[in-house]
Design a protein around this motif. Structure first.
Motif, short mmCIF file in Angstrom:
data_model
loop_
_atom_site.label_atom_id
_atom_site.label_comp_id
_atom_site.label_asym_id
_atom_site.label_seq_id
_atom_site.Cartn_x
_atom_site.Cartn_y
_atom_site.Cartn_z
N VAL A 20 37.89 41.84 37.15
CA VAL A 20 38.16 42.54 38.50
C VAL A 20 38.76 41.66 39.52
O VAL A 20 39.78 42.30 40.11
N LEU A 21 38.23 40.51 39.55
CA LEU A 21 39.01 39.51 40.66
C LEU A 21 40.49 39.42 40.48
O LEU A 21 41.37 39.33 41.00
N ALA A 23 42.50 41.15 38.63
CA ALA A 23 43.30 42.57 38.66
C ALA A 23 43.28 42.64 40.28
O ALA A 23 44.30 43.14 40.95
N GLY A 24 42.35 42.17 41.11
CA GLY A 24 42.47 42.25 42.51
C GLY A 24 43.54 41.27 43.25
O GLY A 24 44.19 41.49 44.10
N THR A 26 46.43 39.52 41.29
CA THR A 26 47.43 39.51 40.90
C THR A 26 48.35 40.49 41.30
O THR A 26 47.82 41.48 41.74
N PRO A 28 50.36 41.36 43.70
CA PRO A 28 50.07 41.98 44.97
C PRO A 28 50.67 43.01 45.52
O PRO A 28 51.96 43.12 45.04
N ILE B 166 41.50 41.52 49.48
CA ILE B 166 41.64 41.33 48.08
C ILE B 166 42.16 42.75 47.43
O ILE B 166 42.85 42.82 46.49
N PHE B 167 41.54 43.81 47.81
CA PHE B 167 41.98 45.22 47.46
C PHE B 167 42.49 45.90 48.51
O PHE B 167 42.14 45.66 49.71
N PHE B 201 48.90 47.00 37.05
CA PHE B 201 48.04 46.08 37.98
C PHE B 201 47.82 46.62 39.49
O PHE B 201 46.87 46.58 39.98
N ARG B 205 44.41 47.88 41.06
CA ARG B 205 43.92 47.25 42.26
C ARG B 205 43.51 48.49 43.04
O ARG B 205 42.48 48.39 43.55
#
Lengths: 553, 340
Positions: A20-21, A23-24, A26, A28, B166-167, B201, B205
Motif C-alpha cells: 500500500v505504501l 503504491a502510494g 512510487t 507520483p 501520500i495519496f 501505479f 494510488r
C-alpha cells in the motif's frame, strides 16, 4: 501457537502495508506543466454540452467559454450591451425587424468560417428543435421569431418545418449581415442575442458529423462535442469526472492567459475546500450555505455577490380555498418573517424585493414597498376570513427534496401560523420532482416554493412569468389580474420610450401588490470561491459561472 | 448434474429473476409520481404544455401495462431506455458503461483489502483467543463496523492526502494523465492490460483510499466471521485428530482448519460484494469517484425511472453472479459439496 506461524501472519500483514505504501509513494502524480492550467470544481456535471438544448447553468458555465453570442455586456453592467460576434445592430420603428452586422475574420474551432449562415443555422436549429424543456421554448425565444408559434403548435412534420423556414424569420442578407423578423414588437431583442442558448454553433461541424434534423432533441452531435468561436476549445469529457479545454490560439481577440482549463466534478464541499487549501483548485461556484465551510479555508476566498437576477417566492394556489380569498393570501404574506429568513438562510445577504423586478434591471423601483412581517395583523385577517379553532384546517406547503433553505422557510411559516391558534395546521411536504409534479397537476398543493432566474436582463422577463395570467407561475397558481394583463400585452411592448415602459412596469407592480398572489421573499445572494492567487475575475450577472478568459495567476 | 450444467441452470434462472425485478421496480417507481418529471427542470416543471409534450414524447400516456410491455421488449434488445435530463437523455446503457466500471474497480479493490487483511486478522484473533492480539483485532473490527464512511473518508483524506501527501485527494487519475485504452473501464486493470505500468501505479494510488474506505466495513465483518468460524472449526474432531498425529500448529491451521472455516466467510463475502457495488455512494461522493452510486442517487433524486431500473437490474445481475461464484467456490473449498 507455533511461533513461526504467528511470524508468517505478521509478515503477510507487513507485506500488505508495504504494498500500500509503495503504491502510494512510487510514481507520483505528474506535476502540471509550468504553464497556467486553471482548475475549476463544480458540484455536478452538465446534462449535455449542447447550448441550444440545455436550459441549465451547469451546461452554460462550460459552453459560454467555447461558444460566443452575438451580443454581450461591458463589464458587470447589463444595461450596456456590446457586440461580441456582432459589431452593430439596428431595428425598425416598431422593434419587429432587427439587422445585425457580424464580425469578419472569425473562424470556428473546426476551421469553418463564422458568417450570417452560421447565425441563421443556430437560430433555426433552436426553434426547430422544439424541446419542451429547452431554452428556446422555455425562454420564449421560439415564439418571438416569426412563424415560431405556428411551428411549435404544429405536428412538427417536414412540411411544418419547411413552412417555418419559408417565413425567413432569420434571413441572410449578405455574408456578414443577418436579419431577424419577430412575431411581435420586442424592444429588448438584443438581450436575447446575449442569452447563452443563442450562442452560435458551427453548422459545418455538426452537419458533417451527425446531420441535424428538425424536432430532434434526443441525439445531437453537440451534446458531447463542441466547436465554437470562443477563447477555449473543447478537448474531452469524462462524465462526472472532468471536462478539459485548451486555449484557442487563433482566437479573434488576444488568446486567453490560461493555457488549459480542467473542470472537475467534486460534489462534496469539504473535499473542495481541501483541494483549495492544497492548491489543487482555483475556482468553484458555491451555494451560499457553504459559506461556513469555507470560513477556515487557507487557500480560498469566499466571495458574495448580492445583485443576482434571481427571485425567490412562495406561490399560493388560488384555484380553490383558502387562497382564493385575498385576505388569506395577505395574512400569509404578513406571516413570513423576511428578516429572520435572510439572516438564517442567507447569512444576512440578499435583498428584500420591491415588487417582482430585482435590483439591476430598468424596471426596478425602490419606491414600491417591500412585503412586511406583521403577525398580529395577519391573525386578524385570518379571523376575518373565518378561520377559528372550532373548524380546524390543514394547508399543504411543499418544497423540492433536499432544499434545506426552503425547508427552513416552511418551518418558520408553520411556526408563525400555528401560533395564531386558529385551528390552522401547516402540513410540510418534502417532495421529489415526480411527486411534486403529480400533486401540482391534481391541485393538491396549497403552497409551493418557486424560484426564477432571468433568461435575459429585462423587466418583462420577470413581470411576464410571475404576473401575467397565461404565463408560467401566474398560470400555475391561477393568478389573474385583467388590468395587469392588458397593460403588459397592449401597452408595455409598444411603449414609445424606455421612460414610458418604466412607468407601465411600475403600474403593473403596484397593481399586483394589492392581490398578494405570492410571498416574494428575497432576491438571494450567490457565492463563489476563488483561490487567493487567481486574479482578473469580473462578475456579470448574466454569465453562468466563470468566464475563464479573464482569469490569470 | 455436472458443475457446468449447474452454472447454466443458474444463469438461465437469472432471466425470470430479472423480469421479476423489472416488474417490481417498474410498477413501484411509477406509483410515486409523474415520470415526466425526469425530463423537466425547475423552470418547466410547472408548465402544463411542457409536461404534455414530454408525456407524449415518451409514451407516458399509454396504459402502464403497455408501457411495461414496451420496456420488456426494449430490454430483450439490450435497450434500457433513455436517461432523464440530468444525464442529457443519453441511453441508460451508455451511462452504465461509463459509471459501472469505476464502481466495480473500487468494489474489487475494497474486497481485496477486506480479504487480504480481514481473513489473516480473523485467523490471528481466533488463534490467540482471549489474548492481547484477539482483543486488539476485536476492537479494530468493532471500530471498522461502526465507523461512518463519510467521516472516515474525510479523515483519511485529511491525513493521508492533505497532511502527509501520500495519496491524491480524489478522482481516478490526475488530469495530466491520459486514461488507458478502454477494455474493462477499470483504469488499474486496463493499464496493466496495456502494459502502462506508470499509469497503473498512478491509478492504484488514486484508488487506495476510496477502496479502503469502501471495504473497511466488509473487512471488519470478514474478520469477525473468520474468527468465529475458525474458533468453531478448531473444536472439531478432525482438528484434534490432526494435532494428535503430531502435525505442526501451522499445518493444522492452514491445511486443515482454514479451508473448513472459509466456507461461511466466503458466503458472507459474496453477499458483501453486492453490497459494495450498490452502497458506494458515500465513498464516491467524498472521493469524487465517478461511479454508479452517484449516478443512482442523481437518478433517484430526479425520479429518472429508466436509470433507476437500469441500476437495479445491473446490481441484481451482479448480486446473482457473485453468489453463483460463491457456490462454485464451495466445490473447491469443501470436497463434500456436490451439485446435482
Amino acid at each position: 501457537m507455533d511461533k513461526r506461524f504467528a511470524s508468517a501472519i505478521f509478515v503477510v500483514a507487513v507485506l500488505v502495508m508495504a504494498f500500500v505504501l509503495i503504491a502510494g509513494c512510487t510514481s507520483p502524480t505528474p506535476a502540471p506543466t509550468k504553464s497556467f492550467t486553471l482548475v475549476e470544481m463544480t458540484i455536478s456535471d452538465p446534462p449535455s454540452l449542447d447550448p441550444g438544448l440545455e436550459y441549465d447553468t451547469a451546461c452554460y458555465s462550460n459552453t459560454q467559454n467555447v461558444y460566443e453570442t452575438l451580443v454581450w455586456y461591458e463589464g458587470p453592467d447589463v444595461s450596456k450591451p456590446i457586440g461580441l460576434l456582432a459589431t452593430s445592430w439596428e431595428h425598425n420603428a416598431d422593434f419587429t425587424v432587427w439587422t445585425f452586422k457580424l464580425r469578419p475574420n472569425v473562424t470556428f474551432h473546426d476551421g469553418s468560417a463564422f458568417n450570417a449562415s452560421s447565425v441563421k443555422y443556430t437560430f433555426d436549429r433552436g426553434v426547430l428543435m422544439n424541446y419542451p424543456d429547452g431554452p428556446w421554448v422555455g425562454a420564449g425565444i421560439s415564439g418571438l421569431l416569426k412563424g415560431g408559434d405556428d411551428w411549435m403548435n404544429s405536428n412538427n412534420t417536414e412540411a411544418d418545418a419547411q413552412a417555418y423556414l419559408a417565413n425567413e424569420a432569420v434571413k441572410v442578407i449578405d455574408d456578414l449581415t443577418v436579419q431577424f423578423t419577430l412575431s411581435r414588437s420586442y424592444p429588448d431583442w438584443y438581450h436575447v442575442c446575449a442569452f447563452p442558448a443563442t450562442a452560435i454553433v458551427s453548422q459545418v461541424f455538426e452537419q458533417s458529423n451527425m446531420p441535424y434534423k428538425y424536432n430532434n432533441w434526443t441525439d445531437t452531435y453537440l451534446k458531447e462535442h463542441m466547436s465554437g468561436t470562443g477563447p477555449f476549445k473543447f478537448v474531452s469529457w469524462a462524465h462526472e469526472d472532468n471536462i478539459q479545454f485548451v486555449r484557442n490560439e487563433n482566437y479573434w481577440k488576444t488568446p486567453a492567459k490560461a493555457e488549459r482549463v480542467v473542470v472537475r466534478t467534486v460534489p462534496d464541499v469539504n473535499s473542495r475546500v481541501l483541494a483549495f487549501d492544497k492548491g489543487e483548485c482555483d475556482i468553484s461556484q458555491e451555494n451560499l450555505r457553504n459559506l461556513p465551510v469555507f470560513r477556515n479555508s487557507t487557500g480560498a476566498d469566499f466571495k458574495i455577490y448580492n445583485d443576482t437576477l434571481i427571485i425567490s417566492f412562495i406561490g399560493m394556489y388560488q384555484g380553490n380555498a383558502p387562497f382564493d380569498n385575498v385576505k388569506v393570501r395577505q395574512a400569509f404574506v404578513e406571516s413570513f418573517d423576511y428578516e429572520t429568513y435572510r439572516t438564517q438562510v442567507g447569512y444576512g445577504y440578499g435583498a428584500f424585493m420591491h415588487g417582482v423586478v430585482p435590483r439591476g434591471l430598468a424596471g426596478f423601483n425602490e419606491n414600491i414597498p417591500v412585503l412586511t412581517y406583521n403577525p398580529e395583523h395577519a391573525k386578524q385577517l385570518l379571523q376575518e376570513a373565518g378561520f377559528n379553532k372550532s373548524n380546524p384546517q390543514t394547508i399543504v406547503i411543499s418544497f423540492n427534496q433536499g432544499n434545506t433553505g426552503r425547508q427552513t422557510g416552511c418551518l418558520m411559516l408553520k411556526d408563525t401560523v400555528e401560533k395564531y391558534d386558529l385551528g390552522i395546521t401547516l402540513d410540510i411536504q418534502e417532495l421529489t420532482w415526480a411527486t411534486l409534479l403529480d400533486k401540482q397537476k391534481k391541485g393538491e398543493l396549497d403552497m409551493f416554493f418557486l424560484g426564477w432566474q432571468a433568461d435575459f436582463p429585462t423587466t418583462d422577463n420577470f413581470i411576464g412569468p410571475v404576473l401575467i395570467s397565461d404565463v408560467y407561475f401566474a398560470k400555475q397558481v391561477k393568478y389573474k389580474n385583467a388590468t395587469i394583463d392588458d397593460l403588459y400585452y397592449n401597452q408595455y411592448f409598444t411603449a414609445k420610450s424606455d421612460a414610458e415602459r418604466k412607468q407601465i412596469s411600475d403600474q403593473i407592480q403596484m397593481g399586483y401588490l394589492a392581490d398578494y398572489p405570492y410571498i416574494v421573499y428575497l432576491q438571494p445572494a450567490a457565492g463563489y470561491a476563488v483561490s487567493k492567487n487567481i486574479k482578473g475575475y469580473q462578475w456579470n450577472v448574466m454569465q453562468s459561472g466563470f468566464m475563464w478568459y479573464d482569469l490569470y495567476k | 448434474m455436472k458443475l457446468r450444467d449447474y452454472i447454466i441452470r443458474r444463469i438461465l434462472l437469472l432471466i425470470p429473476v430479472l423480469i421479476g425485478i423489472s416488474f417490481i421496480t417498474f410498477f413501484l417507481s411509477h406509483m410515486i409520481g409523474d415520470p415526466a418529471a425526469a425530463w423537466l427542470g425547475e423552470k418547466t416543471i410547472g408548465q402544463e404544455e411542457a409536461v404534455k409534450a414530454i408525456r407524449a414524447a415518451h409514451h407516458l400516456d399509454d396504459p402502464l401495462p403497455i408501457q411495461y410491455f414496451y420496456y420488456l421488449n426494449d430490454l430483450a434488445h439490450f435497450d434500457l431506455g433513455r436517461t432523464g435530463r440530468n444525464e442529457g437523455g443519453r441511453p441508460v446503457i451508455e451511462a452504465l458503461k461509463d459509471y459501472f466500471p469505476a464502481t466495480l474497480e473500487l468494489a474489487i479493490l475494497g474486497m481485496g483489502f477486506a480479504i487480504i487483511i480481514g481473513i489473516p486478522l480473523g485467523i490471528l484473533s481466533a488463534v490467540f483467543k482471549d489474548k492481547v492480539p484477539d482483543h486488539i483485532v476485536r476492537v479494530l473490527a468493532l471500530v471498522g463496523v461502526s465507523m461512518p464512511i463519510f467521516w472516515l473518508g474525510l479523515i483519511l483524506k485529511y491525513w493521508f492526502s492533505f497532511k502527509f501527501d501520500i495519496f491524491p485527494l480524489d478522482g481516478r487519475l490526475p488530469y495530466t494523465v491520459l486514461a488507458p485504452p478502454k477494455v474493462t473501464g477499470m483504469y488499474t486493470f486496463d493499464a496493466l492490460l496495456a502494459g502502462q505500468f506508470d499509469t497503473f501505479f498512478v491509478a492504484l494510488r488514486h484508488a487506495i483510499l476510496p477502496s479502503f474506505c469502501l471495504g473497511l466495513i466488509t473487512l471488519a465483518i470478514l474478520t469477525r466471521m473468520m474468527r468465529s468460524s475458525m474458533l468453531e472449526t478448531l473444536t472439531q474432531d478432525f482438528i484434534r485428530t490432526a494435532r494428535a498425529k503430531g502435525l505442526s500448529e501451522r499445518k493444522v491451521i492452514l491445511k486443515h482448519a482454514l479451508r473448513n472455516a472459509l466456507t461461511p466467510t466466503t458466503t458472507v463475502a459474496g453477499i458483501a460484494f453486492g453490497g459494495l457495488l450498490s452502497g458506494a455512494v458515500m465513498t464516491e461522493t467524498i472521493f469524487a469517484w465517478p461511479g454508479i452510486g452517484r449516478f443512482s442517487v442523481k437518478a433517484i433524486g430526479s425520479t429518472d425511472f429508466a436509470s433507476i431500473m437500469g441500476f437495479a437490474l445491473l446490481i441484481v445481475l451482479f448480486y446473482v453472479l457473485s453468489n453463483l461464484l460463491v457456490d462454485i467456490l464451495y466445490v473447491y473449498l469443501d470436497p463434500r459439496v456436490k451439485y446435482g
